[in-house]
Enzyme design. Sequence first.
Site, short mmCIF file in Angstrom:
data_model
loop_
_atom_site.label_atom_id
_atom_site.label_comp_id
_atom_site.label_asym_id
_atom_site.label_seq_id
_atom_site.Cartn_x
_atom_site.Cartn_y
_atom_site.Cartn_z
CB SER A 323 93.67 137.82 116.23
OG SER A 323 93.10 136.57 116.13
CG HIS A 413 88.28 136.43 114.60
ND1 HIS A 413 88.39 135.11 114.22
CD2 HIS A 413 89.41 136.89 114.34
CE1 HIS A 413 89.60 134.80 113.88
NE2 HIS A 413 90.32 135.94 114.02
#
Lengths: 476, 476, 476, 476
Positions: A323, A413
């Site tokens: 990410s 997340h």
Amino acid sequence: MESNGNSTLSHRTMEYLRRGWSSIADVARVHITGSVREDLPEQDRQRLARQIDGCLQGIGGDVSQRARAADVGRTYLALNEVGRRHFLELLARDYGVREDELALAMDRWRAMFPDGDPNRRREAEADLRKILRSPRIQLLSQFNALPDGVKFLVDMRAELMPLAREDPGLKFLEQDLKQMLASWFDVGFLELKSITWDAPASLLEKLAQYEAVHAVRHWSDIKNRLAADRRCYAFFHHQMPNEPIIYVWVALVKGVADNVQALLDTKRSQVQEPSEADTAIFYSISNAQVGLKGISFGNFLIKRVVNALAKDFKNLKTFATLSPIPGFCAWLQQQLAEDGAGLLLKSETKTLQSVLDEPIEQAFPKMCQDQAQWYRRTGKEDAMRGPLMRLCARYLCEAKRGPAAADPVAHFHLSNGASIKGINWLADTSPKGFRQSAGMMINYLYKSSNIEKNHEDYSSEGKIRKSGAIKSLLKQ
Amino acid sequence: MESNGNSTLSHRTMEYLRRGWSSIADVARVHITGSVREDLPEQDRQRLARQIDGCLQGIGGDVSQRARAADVGRTYLALNEVGRRHFLELLARDYGVREDELALAMDRWRAMFPDGDPNRRREAEADLRKILRSPRIQLLSQFNALPDGVKFLVDMRAELMPLAREDPGLKFLEQDLKQMLASWFDVGFLELKSITWDAPASLLEKLAQYEAVHAVRHWSDIKNRLAADRRCYAFFHHQMPNEPIIYVWVALVKGVADNVQALLDTKRSQVQEPSEADTAIFYSISNAQVGLKGISFGNFLIKRVVNALAKDFKNLKTFATLSPIPGFCAWLQQQLAEDGAGLLLKSETKTLQSVLDEPIEQAFPKMCQDQAQWYRRTGKEDAMRGPLMRLCARYLCEAKRGPAAADPVAHFHLSNGASIKGINWLADTSPKGFRQSAGMMINYLYKSSNIEKNHEDYSSEGKIRKSGAIKSLLKQ
Amino acid sequence: MESNGNSTLSHRTMEYLRRGWSSIADVARVHITGSVREDLPEQDRQRLARQIDGCLQGIGGDVSQRARAADVGRTYLALNEVGRRHFLELLARDYGVREDELALAMDRWRAMFPDGDPNRRREAEADLRKILRSPRIQLLSQFNALPDGVKFLVDMRAELMPLAREDPGLKFLEQDLKQMLASWFDVGFLELKSITWDAPASLLEKLAQYEAVHAVRHWSDIKNRLAADRRCYAFFHHQMPNEPIIYVWVALVKGVADNVQALLDTKRSQVQEPSEADTAIFYSISNAQVGLKGISFGNFLIKRVVNALAKDFKNLKTFATLSPIPGFCAWLQQQLAEDGAGLLLKSETKTLQSVLDEPIEQAFPKMCQDQAQWYRRTGKEDAMRGPLMRLCARYLCEAKRGPAAADPVAHFHLSNGASIKGINWLADTSPKGFRQSAGMMINYLYKSSNIEKNHEDYSSEGKIRKSGAIKSLLKQ
Amino acid sequence: MESNGNSTLSHRTMEYLRRGWSSIADVARVHITGSVREDLPEQDRQRLARQIDGCLQGIGGDVSQRARAADVGRTYLALNEVGRRHFLELLARDYGVREDELALAMDRWRAMFPDGDPNRRREAEADLRKILRSPRIQLLSQFNALPDGVKFLVDMRAELMPLAREDPGLKFLEQDLKQMLASWFDVGFLELKSITWDAPASLLEKLAQYEAVHAVRHWSDIKNRLAADRRCYAFFHHQMPNEPIIYVWVALVKGVADNVQALLDTKRSQVQEPSEADTAIFYSISNAQVGLKGISFGNFLIKRVVNALAKDFKNLKTFATLSPIPGFCAWLQQQLAEDGAGLLLKSETKTLQSVLDEPIEQAFPKMCQDQAQWYRRTGKEDAMRGPLMRLCARYLCEAKRGPAAADPVAHFHLSNGASIKGINWLADTSPKGFRQSAGMMINYLYKSSNIEKNHEDYSSEGKIRKSGAIKSLLKQ
């Protein structure tokens, strides 16, 4: 591959809709609209209001009512930008909840609370509910039956959102629409599909246009992202069968991936045998519909894909992301402005002095530039690595916006129950990668057995679960 | 062909659901239910309440929340009749709208009405809307994602309806559920499909079971109803792909059909060439889902089928029903009780005297008996015909329940904009046909150009459009 | 459930074909047929011959040629039984291989064999091959492109077969057709499909009509054969998507099934959980297309179904049939005629004497009667059991037609590599069961590891593999 | 968009096949191949021959036989180029028709011709037919059941074709294979499909790769060719569902198109409304399968597409091609060499002298060069136009190869029954366009009412139907 966005209806689509809707009105033999001017001046607005009123009063029965709604939609599509704004303002101003009725209904309920007949009170409650369903939503909801009518409403909200930021009246219309769309697009009604190179070209074209994280450059780029060791999953809604709602790209690899250019390399020498991979890397997740902003699907998507992959490939042991860290460089600038060299540990200061020919207040920002070239100079890169990774760990775990992690991707997340697994140095060497995070990327780990506890700890106490490697960085 | 109804979940379906749902809970690694007793005694109800609370508070995040909801559903399925009632009572009693919160939210809104900041008032309005979405609906709505979860909720309402008639508490739960189902089953989300002899046997079996008007006797009966000159259309919902919602049987014929046994005759000598038919006869329409009672689809279905047929067969000129008159015999009995022979015109009295050997107070009721055989005796039949058809016309056009036609089928079609075309003598010679209407049936006419006006005239003024033939009968 | 056979084209199908084919001819703007008399007298046969010649000469190009072929097919469909026979005789007589051309081509080849130029000899070989493709097959093969044209040819062969038995000329036409169909229906082009209760009703109706072993009585009978613990598999051909070619019914059970009425009982109390079954019983296999007689698929079907089941259900350990013994009673009669009581062992003679009141020459045949009731009398049944099972084992293993087992079902399964597992007493108590085999049935065992060897042993030496139980019976 | 051809199996496909086939062999529990060397030396060829023999003798039964065939196929796929050639040579040399058997069968037939028993003679005929089916074809035909087995055989022929040109032995193998493929790919078994931008990306990629006339440059090029006023149709075979066999691109336009760059312009300002088009232009037709070369589909494709379009768009009046003239420049060179300036009319000579600064023997060839720029100079272009178009008409109508038109494209369309409608000046200004035909293109006209007669006139007498414009050019 140029993206033409999806916030406005293309001329082509509009043509299609207009024709489609016209034929619906034909079938029901309802033709109420005379032609109106494209910019919808006041007198035309009054005519339109009469149409809407007719529609809401249900003249001619249910079926005719829907035909009238189609006709209103057709009028909207024929307007230019000015006219559409006028139309939306009309809805916002005149077709909200009828407040006087609401006040009366409240009085009726109040008169029975807490001591009146509970059954009659519940009837009053039902009345309240009914009155709170605004006329404009009654109107707009009927567009669901039109060809592409649901997509039309999603796009209408996309058009409304920028206007609503400035005009509180429009904002409530936009919120009404959002609430209606949220119930239609409830995740329970969405279907997860796997997308392959055998998918329609028109769908793959949309994936390329809507891609938000790592821009798709050309068709061989898509083809590579759909190779035998790659996967793409998307949510779809039955009323918009050709439109992805949200989608995620996955790479099946050996060991956790630490560089996104390697994943996206269309010339990579070898396609991994999926049955030999041990790790699934989620390297990009994109919302495809601007008009569904604020309605969350991402956490469902990731977990359903984890389940789907775990079922198909018993060999997969690790599920993690690769990410971006969109907020790191901005945060770093701010820290430098506040603390300057005070950000560094003594040992770091020492090392850096020997390789830098300028103070870190000048040196660090250069690492966040598009054309950052420092990383090609071995000594410098080595020296920078330690301090930057340490600062990055600090940013992720300690920078907060209220109780939440300041970094939006981290917050997403962590809310989903992931943990921070590790920071990857020189993991995204694109200009965007440097601008956002000096080239670093993060792996967030999705481990089924910990997801609930991680989520709870983070949601209730802001506690972030992290790997030993991250803890070490923070302890220095 | 025996019908086993659809108001209760069959054991088979339940097994399936239980397994399906269990696996959902597995995947999300949530196992909150210990085993509960099938009749759900008080202490088990408390455990269940804790589960529900956990689910509503969203512990562990959205995905876990849905897994918990699945678990609650599984518990419900494992209960016996007593236990289910306890479960429903729990939902009805403890998971309605929180009234104290509602009262407070009203106060906030009230304080700003009519003179406060309109934007802040609209925020308060949004709060009201949110509070009025009851916790039990929040819970139940999450069942949508389960395998067959939507069908489960439809069936839950079917189970709830008889209980709710006696218990006002359950009635409001049932109404909540109805409202939620009505928004999910909005007609705009339904798909019209044509059903043929090539459809799945399992689907045709359901059509036979759910048939409400002319019972399906065996498979050759279904096959005949799907012959080349017959059609069946049904609405389907994407979340219940194998379950019809409502369906209509159509015969393509030459001239308006006047006898339903002829239509249903499995030994009829000749199948009509559809391209040579000039008339479409809708001879039966059935709701398939008890749990969707009160949510109307019938008018949409008929009009969409008219459009579909008109498009496929340019030769069709007339669209009409061949409908039962369920209330005629009961009305006739009542009229006889009130007026006796006064019901007859002088001329009728005369004619009847010559053939009847008993007064009409005794003779007429016999015509409404299962085993009515009078119609086989020519003289008698001839004499009866005139008076009964005239009285039937009077019943249809003049018998009212409030402003509406007293006959429910008449009311349905007239509300939809149909007109009364004609009465058919000896059109349904089944026992049921005599019991309801002394063997007579009606053709209601659907003529596109008149539908809107007919609907308006009927809805606003109770005015019934009728053919010259009917008018003549009434004028006598 | 009445079967209307499939050896003739139903009137309905023909109508359809005629229309479909007519439109093909329209499209190609070819209309060569004037109307011919239905019985095709000589002068019409001449006109038809001219059409066929035109078609074979390819006037107007390939596309027109096919249109002409369609027209010939249409003519055929319009003929009555007499006319069709005339048509077929025309094909048989005048459109076989051109023998004078064949003789010349042979001469050319012969002149180069064995010593001529091998390449030119192979060219001559190709010429031979071309000439041997008869004009009638060139014509008929072009029907493949017509709607349902392949099914038409299959049915044409079905019509031809009984005629061909009497007329050698037609026999060679029939053989030509068989060869063409055999290449089109090569098993490699067939698709195996599992058929469930969700299959089209029209398909299930065909399964019932074509069932050759255990007649389907009504729809609940089919539904039972498709319950959760039952399977049906069929081969399909892409050009006849709605027609099964051959199909097999399977029961998933615990332990090897020994009674077919129990399997077919529509009122059986319990449906087996498939995942708990350990045995798959193939209890019926039927050819659906009379016109494909002599083209073998059965062995492929069984083995592919074994593979499919073994893949889906790891718990299945045994794959066996429950098969009829169609030839036993006839063989027994013959043996009785030859040997009388000499058929019995001494011990058997003794036992039987004590319960029978007649000699076995009279007693045994009664066991092979439709209405056999002896089996309800315990003493008698007990006494009969031993001798009959022993004789049955002898029949299966020792009665031969040439090197092959005399029983056709035994021959089929033994050729496929199965072994004889066991004889079941009172396994089929239907009239047909008694008529064929005094109520006994056989289990043939399919064990993958032995199939090849069994096949080879049986094919080359006529050796039959059998279980210990069978061996014991034979040793007595 | 690079084309990687399709004449060889890509490594990827081979991998897939090998795995797929291996699993087939597994299922049948047959593993006969030990590993062989990739170049298949003599001793390995002997082992392979034993395998093939086993397969042809049918050891172990039909099912095992097919498993053995799969194993042989797997061996082939594992070979390198040298090994494959050895394999093919083995088939060619040792597995042709058994000539001694053939000779004996001929003798039997001969002995009964013309005077023997006709029925026994026909039996002998059937024997001949059987013997003429070579063992190698018996082997190869069994590959049809393998995953992608039919595509494998098509590609095997593609590999074989260049080898066969040099080796007569291989040529007959290639011809055998062609004959088998021709019967499998009979046009009656092909399905016509319309391909749109919603087709699988993998399929569109193949269209781009196989495009033979106007190379596809990039995806926006394909997208333009599939715009609302464009169509693509292809034939598909059920055993190769993802592989086009042959396809044609069509533009729906107003008036007959005269320039291909305009058709292919991805930036063209306007997409035509298809319902307003009056003309369908077939501007490219490509065979996709090298391995099916010589099996003709093109005429069927064009005529079926004409029918499909005529049915969907009643407004279409004209069906024509915009075709290249591949042989014109070569013919012109030759004519110049023979006749020089004698090619020109007097009037032409005069006009040209005034604008050309060199003799036509030098000037004309320059018009056939890649980078031809002369057409940008108005005077020159004007002067050239007349003579070149006249010569082109002469080439098309008078240049012959035997009785056929010398130009292959002209021959193809004229054989199909098209006529020559007109020559377009500067219709293809690509390098290839100049090289082939000095930038000119032709419209061939497909007019249903004339197709048969045109075909017959051309096929039997070589007569070419042409428009008045062409006739005028020829008359000068």
